[in-house]
Design a protein around this motif. Sequence first.
Motif: not given
Length: 215
Positions: A1-30
């Motif tokens: 089963x998907x995360x979030x609620x172990x008893x209820x199936x759910x559709x996955x999501x796409x989490x997008x991080x964008x920023x100007x280069x150097x703002x820190x999105x890659x560090x946050x992603x890691x």
Amino acid sequence: MASGNPRVERRGLLLVLSSPSGAGKTSLSRKLLDADPNIALSVSVTTRKPRPGEIDGQDYWFVDEAKFEAMIAEKALLEWATVFGNYYGTPRAPIEKAVAEGRDVLFDIDWQGTQQLSERMAGDLVRVFVLPPSAEALEARLRQRAQDPEEVVARRMAEASSEISHWAEYDYVIVNDDLAESSSSLHAILAAERLRRDRMTGLSAFVRGLQAALS
């Protein structure tokens, strides 16, 4: 089963991080990937040359322009863009499969790619824009990376204002002054979005079963 609620199936999501280069999105992603085993990074295809330490198939799929253009023609990409003279894109098949199976996918892409994802998978998309606390901090971070020559740093600084102008197209905005605090905010966003009712494909059946048990 998907995360979030172990008893209820759910559709996955796409989490997008964008920023100007150097703002820190890659560090946050890691940090997010290290802390949460229930989300995986989308591996993009690019014609950019590998940077020191980057691994083909792990950081990016590195291809030549002919291969990339063939993928465009075959509609094998969910999104693609030209950034600083190089192609970047997201393979379609593995993303659609992950979401259908209830698995979450993290994207480290720019506003152009985000717009294309919005056109194709809007209901599955969670968009987060990362801002630097100041122009001075942005320049300092770019120089601290010590991976790009001076002319590339100057070009990225010149492009930052244009990239930042797209902040209002996103669902959430994080000003990345303190990495730990920003990381906590990103975790909160993801936790809330996983609990959205319209993503829980098994919720109706779960509620009917609950009601029947209570009757």
